[in-house]
Design a protein around this motif. Sequence first.
Motif, PDB file in Angstrom:
ATOM      1  N   CYS A 228       0.834  -1.212   0.000  1.00  0.00           N
ATOM      2  CA  CYS A 228       0.000   0.000   0.000  1.00  0.00           C
ATOM      3  C   CYS A 228       0.867   1.260   0.000  1.00  0.00           C
ATOM      4  CB  CYS A 228      -0.939   0.000   1.203  1.00  0.00           C
ATOM      5  SG  CYS A 228      -2.178  -1.323   1.183  1.00  0.00           S
ATOM      6  N   ILE A 229       1.943   1.231   0.777  1.00  0.00           N
ATOM      7  CA  ILE A 229       2.874   2.363   0.820  1.00  0.00           C
ATOM      8  C   ILE A 229       3.537   2.547  -0.549  1.00  0.00           C
ATOM      9  CG2 ILE A 229       5.084   3.151   1.754  1.00  0.00           C
ATOM     10  CD1 ILE A 229       2.895   3.572   3.726  1.00  0.00           C
ATOM     11  N   PHE A 230       3.968   1.445  -1.155  1.00  0.00           N
ATOM     12  CA  PHE A 230       4.633   1.462  -2.455  1.00  0.00           C
ATOM     13  C   PHE A 230       3.736   2.108  -3.515  1.00  0.00           C
ATOM     14  CE2 PHE A 230       6.326  -1.424  -6.070  1.00  0.00           C
ATOM     15  CZ  PHE A 230       7.177  -0.417  -6.511  1.00  0.00           C
ATOM     16  N   ALA A 231       2.499   1.633  -3.602  1.00  0.00           N
ATOM     17  CA  ALA A 231       1.569   2.189  -4.582  1.00  0.00           C
ATOM     18  C   ALA A 231       1.266   3.653  -4.289  1.00  0.00           C
ATOM     19  CB  ALA A 231       0.280   1.369  -4.590  1.00  0.00           C
ATOM     20  N   GLU A 232       1.200   4.011  -3.021  1.00  0.00           N
ATOM     21  CA  GLU A 232       0.912   5.397  -2.640  1.00  0.00           C
ATOM     22  C   GLU A 232       2.031   6.335  -3.087  1.00  0.00           C
ATOM     23  OE1 GLU A 232       0.246   7.829   1.545  1.00  0.00           O
ATOM     24  OE2 GLU A 232      -0.514   5.775   1.363  1.00  0.00           O
ATOM     25  N   VAL A 289      -5.435  -1.085 -13.159  1.00  0.00           N
ATOM     26  CA  VAL A 289      -5.522   0.201 -12.468  1.00  0.00           C
ATOM     27  C   VAL A 289      -4.178   0.924 -12.477  1.00  0.00           C
ATOM     28  CG1 VAL A 289      -5.875   1.281 -10.204  1.00  0.00           C
ATOM     29  CG2 VAL A 289      -7.461  -0.479 -11.010  1.00  0.00           C
ATOM     30  N   PHE A 290      -3.085   0.157 -12.320  1.00  0.00           N
ATOM     31  CA  PHE A 290      -1.760   0.772 -12.235  1.00  0.00           C
ATOM     32  C   PHE A 290      -0.943   0.533 -13.508  1.00  0.00           C
ATOM     33  CE2 PHE A 290      -2.913  -0.403  -7.780  1.00  0.00           C
ATOM     34  CZ  PHE A 290      -3.130   0.898  -7.329  1.00  0.00           C
ATOM     35  N   ARG A 291      -1.620   0.486 -14.628  1.00  0.00           N
ATOM     36  CA  ARG A 291      -0.942   0.188 -15.890  1.00  0.00           C
ATOM     37  C   ARG A 291       0.064   1.280 -16.285  1.00  0.00           C
ATOM     38  NH1 ARG A 291      -6.204   1.371 -16.671  1.00  0.00           N
ATOM     39  NH2 ARG A 291      -6.751   3.216 -17.922  1.00  0.00           N
ATOM     40  N   HIS A 292      -0.076   2.478 -15.707  1.00  0.00           N
ATOM     41  CA  HIS A 292       0.868   3.552 -16.030  1.00  0.00           C
ATOM     42  C   HIS A 292       2.169   3.424 -15.259  1.00  0.00           C
ATOM     43  CE1 HIS A 292      -1.698   4.728 -12.680  1.00  0.00           C
ATOM     44  NE2 HIS A 292      -0.746   5.545 -12.270  1.00  0.00           N
ATOM     45  N   PHE A 293       2.269   2.464 -14.322  1.00  0.00           N
ATOM     46  CA  PHE A 293       3.515   2.225 -13.606  1.00  0.00           C
ATOM     47  C   PHE A 293       4.496   1.496 -14.514  1.00  0.00           C
ATOM     48  CE2 PHE A 293       1.578   1.988  -9.021  1.00  0.00           C
ATOM     49  CZ  PHE A 293       1.136   3.298  -9.161  1.00  0.00           C
ATOM     50  N   ASP A 294       5.767   1.566 -14.152  1.00  0.00           N
ATOM     51  CA  ASP A 294       6.796   0.755 -14.791  1.00  0.00           C
ATOM     52  C   ASP A 294       6.446  -0.727 -14.625  1.00  0.00           C
ATOM     53  OD1 ASP A 294       9.488  -0.825 -13.704  1.00  0.00           O
ATOM     54  OD2 ASP A 294       9.795   0.241 -15.593  1.00  0.00           O
ATOM     55  N   ARG A 295       6.754  -1.537 -15.641  1.00  0.00           N
ATOM     56  CA  ARG A 295       6.319  -2.945 -15.605  1.00  0.00           C
ATOM     57  C   ARG A 295       6.928  -3.705 -14.432  1.00  0.00           C
ATOM     58  NH1 ARG A 295       9.755  -6.746 -18.174  1.00  0.00           N
ATOM     59  NH2 ARG A 295      11.616  -5.831 -19.125  1.00  0.00           N
ATOM     60  N   HIS A 296       8.163  -3.363 -14.042  1.00  0.00           N
ATOM     61  CA  HIS A 296       8.766  -4.048 -12.898  1.00  0.00           C
ATOM     62  C   HIS A 296       8.099  -3.600 -11.591  1.00  0.00           C
ATOM     63  CE1 HIS A 296      11.715  -5.920 -15.405  1.00  0.00           C
ATOM     64  NE2 HIS A 296      12.248  -4.772 -15.787  1.00  0.00           N
ATOM     65  N   ILE A 298       4.912  -2.784 -11.394  1.00  0.00           N
ATOM     66  CA  ILE A 298       3.628  -3.500 -11.385  1.00  0.00           C
ATOM     67  C   ILE A 298       3.828  -4.942 -10.917  1.00  0.00           C
ATOM     68  CG2 ILE A 298       1.717  -4.324 -12.808  1.00  0.00           C
ATOM     69  CD1 ILE A 298       2.109  -1.915 -14.602  1.00  0.00           C
ATOM     70  N   ASP A 299       4.875  -5.579 -11.404  1.00  0.00           N
ATOM     71  CA  ASP A 299       5.136  -6.970 -11.010  1.00  0.00           C
ATOM     72  C   ASP A 299       5.317  -7.083  -9.498  1.00  0.00           C
ATOM     73  OD1 ASP A 299       4.988  -7.828 -13.620  1.00  0.00           O
ATOM     74  OD2 ASP A 299       7.160  -7.818 -13.951  1.00  0.00           O
ATOM     75  N   ASP A 320      15.054  -8.868  -3.817  1.00  0.00           N
ATOM     76  CA  ASP A 320      15.677  -9.416  -5.017  1.00  0.00           C
ATOM     77  C   ASP A 320      14.838  -9.164  -6.268  1.00  0.00           C
ATOM     78  OD1 ASP A 320      17.976 -10.819  -5.980  1.00  0.00           O
ATOM     79  OD2 ASP A 320      16.711 -12.562  -6.359  1.00  0.00           O
ATOM     80  N   ALA A 321      13.765  -8.374  -6.132  1.00  0.00           N
ATOM     81  CA  ALA A 321      12.877  -8.119  -7.260  1.00  0.00           C
ATOM     82  C   ALA A 321      13.589  -7.318  -8.349  1.00  0.00           C
ATOM     83  CB  ALA A 321      11.635  -7.363  -6.792  1.00  0.00           C
ATOM     84  N   GLU A 322      13.181  -7.534  -9.587  1.00  0.00           N
ATOM     85  CA  GLU A 322      13.779  -6.835 -10.728  1.00  0.00           C
ATOM     86  C   GLU A 322      13.695  -5.320 -10.569  1.00  0.00           C
ATOM     87  OE1 GLU A 322      15.420  -7.783 -13.425  1.00  0.00           O
ATOM     88  OE2 GLU A 322      15.408  -9.883 -12.805  1.00  0.00           O
ATOM     89  N   TYR A 323      12.660  -4.851  -9.892  1.00  0.00           N
ATOM     90  CA  TYR A 323      12.440  -3.408  -9.741  1.00  0.00           C
ATOM     91  C   TYR A 323      13.662  -2.702  -9.176  1.00  0.00           C
ATOM     92  CZ  TYR A 323      10.210   0.955  -8.224  1.00  0.00           C
ATOM     93  OH  TYR A 323       9.891   2.278  -8.026  1.00  0.00           O
TER      94      TYR A 323
END
Length: 502
Positions: A228-232, A289-296, A298-299, A320-323
Amino acid sequence: MAAATQGQLSIDDSSFWGSRSIECFEKLEQIGEGTYGQVYMAKEKKTGEIVALKKIRMDNEKEGFPITAIREIKILKKLQHENVIKLKEIVTSTGPEADEEAKPDSNRGKGNIYMVFEYMDHDLTGLSDRPGLRFTIPQIKCYMKQLITGLHYCHVNQVLHRDIKGSNLLIDNEGNLKLADFGLARSFSNDLNANLTNRVITLWYRPPELLLGATKYGTAVDMWSVGCIFAELLQGKPILPGKNEPEQLNKIFELCGSPDEINWPGVSKIQWYSKFKPARQMKRRVREVFRHFDRHAIDLLDKMLTLDPSQRITAKDALDAEYFWTDPLPCDPRSLPKYESSHEFQTKKKRQQQRQNEEMAKKQKLQHPQQHARLPPIQPPGQSHQQRWGGPNHSMNNSHPPLTSGPNHHQYGKPRGVSGPNRYPPSGNPGGGYYQDTGGQGGYNAGGPYPPAGRGAPYPASAASAGGPRGVTGAYAAPPPNYPQGGQYGGSSRNQQYGWQQ
C-alpha cells in the motif's frame, strides 16, 4: 550495556537505563500527543544532542506499568539495525515537573517515565505532503529498499511490526529511513496455533485476512502494508481509503478481486468470510488500475497485494525483485535533497490553523461587508485610465500580490488526493513513530526545527548484538554511477547472502 558482538542482537539489560533523571534534558517544545503519552523535542544538557522524549502516560494505570510500553521497550532493545529507530535509554522524573503545573491532576504528582529516542527530521507522510514535492523513481526505490531491508531484519528476528504506514517511517536529512512505533509490534514463534489479535494496523493499510477476522497470521500482514505504501508513493495518494471495515474490504475486492477457494485456499474458513463475502464476483484489476507504472513496479506491487497471505511475496524475495535491479537504480541516500522538518503532525497542525484563519475571515466578511470600491477619478483628456488602474496586479493595487503554488504532484503526475483532517484514517494504534496522534495516521511525528548538523550520528551497524543476524551495512542495490559501488546489496551477484540467520 554489555558490548555487542557484531552481527548479533543485543538482548542484555542496560544497567544504566532508568537511572538518569529527566532533569538531564531540556524540553524545547512539545511535538506530539496521543492516547499513550506526549512527545517532546529536547536537548541533552551535557552534550547538546537533540533527542525525542516520549512520555509514557500512566494516568489510566491503576497500578503497574503499561503492558504496551513494556512490549515496545523489550522489542526495541532487541532490534539493533540501521533501518530501525534506536531507543537510547529510559529516564524518569520523581515528582511533578515544571510543565505540569497547569495540569494539577496529571499523574497525581507521582512522576513520569520517558523513552529517549534518536531524533529524525521527517516522516514519510509529512515529507510527501510538502507542497510541490515530487519523489523521483530513484528516490522511491531508495526509500522502499530501506523499508523492506528494515522489515526483513524484523521478520528474520521474529518480530511483526503490525503498523506499517507513512508516518511510522522516519527519515533524516542524510536520506536514512527507519521503522518506528513498535507499540503494536509483537514477537512471534513458529507455533501456528498461537492466536493473535486482528485489531491491528491502520485501516487503509490493513490486509484482507485481518479484516476477515483471522487470528493466525504471520509476516505477510506487514508486506500488504508495504504494498500500500509502495503504490501510494507512485500514485501520489492513498490507494485504499476506506471509511470503515466493510468499505475497506470492498475496496480491496474491487482492486484485487473476490476471494474464493481457488485464489485463496482456506478463505471460507476464516470467521467473517460469510459475512463480508461480496455479492457479485469481482475480477482482479491491479495491473489494469496501475498500468501507467513501470512494468517491474507493477510486477512487485502485484505480488505484494496478493490476497492469499501464503502466496504474498516475502521481504527477502522483494529485495531481489527486478524493480530494484533495473535502471534507474536506487539512489544513494546521501544524494537526496535536504528539507526543512516535515512531519504529519506538523503539516496537520498547519492545515488546522489555515482552516481556522479562513473561517475567521469568512465571519468577518459577513459581519462587515465591504463597501463598493470607489470609482477611479476623472482623468485629464488624453490620459488612459489603464495607466492608473492596472487591475489587481498593478503596483497601485498590489498590497496582496497574486499567490502562486507549485505543483502538488508526485512522480506519475497524480494529485496527492485528500487533504485536511481526514487525509488519513484512525489508526490501529492511536499513534505512530515515537508518538501517538489520536486524530490521524500518527507518527513519531516530531515538529519544529531540527539542527542542521551536530546531532549524534545514528548508531553504527556494529552495534548489532548477540544471537541473531547482523544489521545491513550499505544496504542498497547495485549503485548508480554517482556513488561508489559496494555495500550489502552491491556487487554483481544478486544472490549474495545477507549474513543473517534465515
